[in-house]
Design a protein around this motif. Structure first.
Motif, PDB file in Angstrom:
ATOM      1  N   ASP A   3      25.828  28.410  28.231  1.00  0.00           N
ATOM      2  CA  ASP A   3      25.798  28.643  29.835  1.00  0.00           C
ATOM      3  C   ASP A   3      27.267  28.463  30.448  1.00  0.00           C
ATOM      4  O   ASP A   3      28.099  27.652  30.136  1.00  0.00           O
ATOM      5  N   VAL A   4      27.637  29.559  31.444  1.00  0.00           N
ATOM      6  CA  VAL A   4      28.599  29.504  32.141  1.00  0.00           C
ATOM      7  C   VAL A   4      28.383  28.895  33.511  1.00  0.00           C
ATOM      8  O   VAL A   4      27.303  29.014  33.900  1.00  0.00           O
ATOM      9  N   PHE A   5      29.010  27.767  34.103  1.00  0.00           N
ATOM     10  CA  PHE A   5      28.790  27.215  35.483  1.00  0.00           C
ATOM     11  C   PHE A   5      30.096  27.255  36.223  1.00  0.00           C
ATOM     12  O   PHE A   5      30.946  27.214  35.774  1.00  0.00           O
ATOM     13  N   THR A   6      29.669  27.158  37.533  1.00  0.00           N
ATOM     14  CA  THR A   6      30.927  26.909  38.500  1.00  0.00           C
ATOM     15  C   THR A   6      30.444  25.627  39.324  1.00  0.00           C
ATOM     16  O   THR A   6      29.330  25.422  39.137  1.00  0.00           O
ATOM     17  N   ALA A   7      31.327  25.143  40.072  1.00  0.00           N
ATOM     18  CA  ALA A   7      30.837  23.855  41.032  1.00  0.00           C
ATOM     19  C   ALA A   7      30.515  24.603  42.323  1.00  0.00           C
ATOM     20  O   ALA A   7      31.168  25.593  43.019  1.00  0.00           O
ATOM     21  N   PRO A  42      25.222  38.200  31.930  1.00  0.00           N
ATOM     22  CA  PRO A  42      25.332  39.280  32.332  1.00  0.00           C
ATOM     23  C   PRO A  42      24.721  40.367  31.068  1.00  0.00           C
ATOM     24  O   PRO A  42      24.584  39.975  29.975  1.00  0.00           O
ATOM     25  N   GLU A  43      24.250  41.562  31.458  1.00  0.00           N
ATOM     26  CA  GLU A  43      23.866  42.748  30.507  1.00  0.00           C
ATOM     27  C   GLU A  43      24.669  42.762  29.482  1.00  0.00           C
ATOM     28  O   GLU A  43      26.183  42.800  29.433  1.00  0.00           O
ATOM     29  N   GLY A  44      24.357  42.594  28.178  1.00  0.00           N
ATOM     30  CA  GLY A  44      25.018  42.781  27.101  1.00  0.00           C
ATOM     31  C   GLY A  44      25.412  41.547  26.425  1.00  0.00           C
ATOM     32  O   GLY A  44      24.777  41.389  24.982  1.00  0.00           O
ATOM     33  N   ALA A  68      32.812  31.049  26.910  1.00  0.00           N
ATOM     34  CA  ALA A  68      34.005  30.568  27.191  1.00  0.00           C
ATOM     35  C   ALA A  68      34.922  31.471  27.981  1.00  0.00           C
ATOM     36  O   ALA A  68      35.477  31.162  28.742  1.00  0.00           O
ATOM     37  N   HIS A  69      35.113  32.681  27.475  1.00  0.00           N
ATOM     38  CA  HIS A  69      35.834  33.894  28.066  1.00  0.00           C
ATOM     39  C   HIS A  69      35.296  34.283  29.658  1.00  0.00           C
ATOM     40  O   HIS A  69      36.209  34.296  30.401  1.00  0.00           O
ATOM     41  N   ARG A  70      34.121  34.310  29.526  1.00  0.00           N
ATOM     42  CA  ARG A  70      33.394  34.647  31.012  1.00  0.00           C
ATOM     43  C   ARG A  70      33.859  33.361  31.878  1.00  0.00           C
ATOM     44  O   ARG A  70      34.471  33.687  33.123  1.00  0.00           O
ATOM     45  N   ALA A  71      33.760  32.306  31.584  1.00  0.00           N
ATOM     46  CA  ALA A  71      33.968  31.091  32.205  1.00  0.00           C
ATOM     47  C   ALA A  71      35.364  30.959  32.766  1.00  0.00           C
ATOM     48  O   ALA A  71      35.809  30.658  33.770  1.00  0.00           O
ATOM     49  N   SER A  72      36.244  31.190  31.758  1.00  0.00           N
ATOM     50  CA  SER A  72      37.521  31.376  31.907  1.00  0.00           C
ATOM     51  C   SER A  72      37.990  32.495  32.960  1.00  0.00           C
ATOM     52  O   SER A  72      39.264  32.123  33.905  1.00  0.00           O
ATOM     53  N   GLN A  73      37.523  33.537  33.131  1.00  0.00           N
ATOM     54  CA  GLN A  73      37.739  34.638  33.909  1.00  0.00           C
ATOM     55  C   GLN A  73      37.538  33.971  35.476  1.00  0.00           C
ATOM     56  O   GLN A  73      38.080  34.609  36.437  1.00  0.00           O
ATOM     57  N   ILE A  74      36.632  33.250  35.603  1.00  0.00           N
ATOM     58  CA  ILE A  74      35.996  32.876  36.970  1.00  0.00           C
ATOM     59  C   ILE A  74      36.407  31.366  37.323  1.00  0.00           C
ATOM     60  O   ILE A  74      36.122  30.597  38.294  1.00  0.00           O
ATOM     61  N   ARG A  75      37.239  30.615  36.483  1.00  0.00           N
ATOM     62  CA  ARG A  75      37.667  29.294  36.510  1.00  0.00           C
ATOM     63  C   ARG A  75      36.457  28.407  36.628  1.00  0.00           C
ATOM     64  O   ARG A  75      36.172  27.474  37.241  1.00  0.00           O
ATOM     65  N   GLY A  76      35.565  28.626  35.816  1.00  0.00           N
ATOM     66  CA  GLY A  76      34.356  27.970  35.522  1.00  0.00           C
ATOM     67  C   GLY A  76      34.173  27.264  34.369  1.00  0.00           C
ATOM     68  O   GLY A  76      35.225  27.062  33.647  1.00  0.00           O
TER      69      GLY A  76
END
Length: 125
Positions: A6-10, A22-24, A112-120
């Protein structure tokens, strides 16, 4: 039970807010047994793994500031999957175990890549 990446933000209170996949991409990160047979195995620990080894039952949580280092750890394991898969016990052929571990690492790396793109951050539960 399966593990998920899972990707998370605060949120405003500092509490994690988990994002939808996301889709895909997919989020399966392996079977529950992978906590010990892969993440905490004797072949992973000696490689200097900081994030993956956890006591059975503990979730892996990577805060935003550590995601880049976590990506490096995932890439390290992707480059040497066979040596992780060979000592595993299941009566599956090594090639099948390599494929399964590779697919799950791909899901974790994608998160992890999706998280890094949003600083998550990333959670593997």
């Amino acid at each position: 039970m399966s593990l998920l990446a899972d990707v998370f933000t605060a949120d405003g209170d500092g509490e994690p807010r988990f994002l939808d996949v996301p889709e895909g991409p997919s989020d399966p990160a392996g079977f529950e047994s992978r906590r010990t047979t892969v993440r905490g195995s004797g072949t992973v620990r000696p490689r200097g793994a900081r994030f993956f080894p956890r006591p059975a039952g503990d979730e892996l949580r990577v805060p935003p500031q550590d995601v880049a280092e976590f990506i490096g750890e995932v890439l390290l394991f992707q480059g040497d999957i066979e040596s992780i898969a060979v000592p595993m016990d299941p009566p599956k052929p090594v090639a099948q175990r390599v494929g399964e571990i590779s697919d799950r690492l791909d899901s974790i790396l994608d998160a992890a890549h999706r998280a890094s793109q949003i600083r998550g951050g990333v959670r593997n539960r």
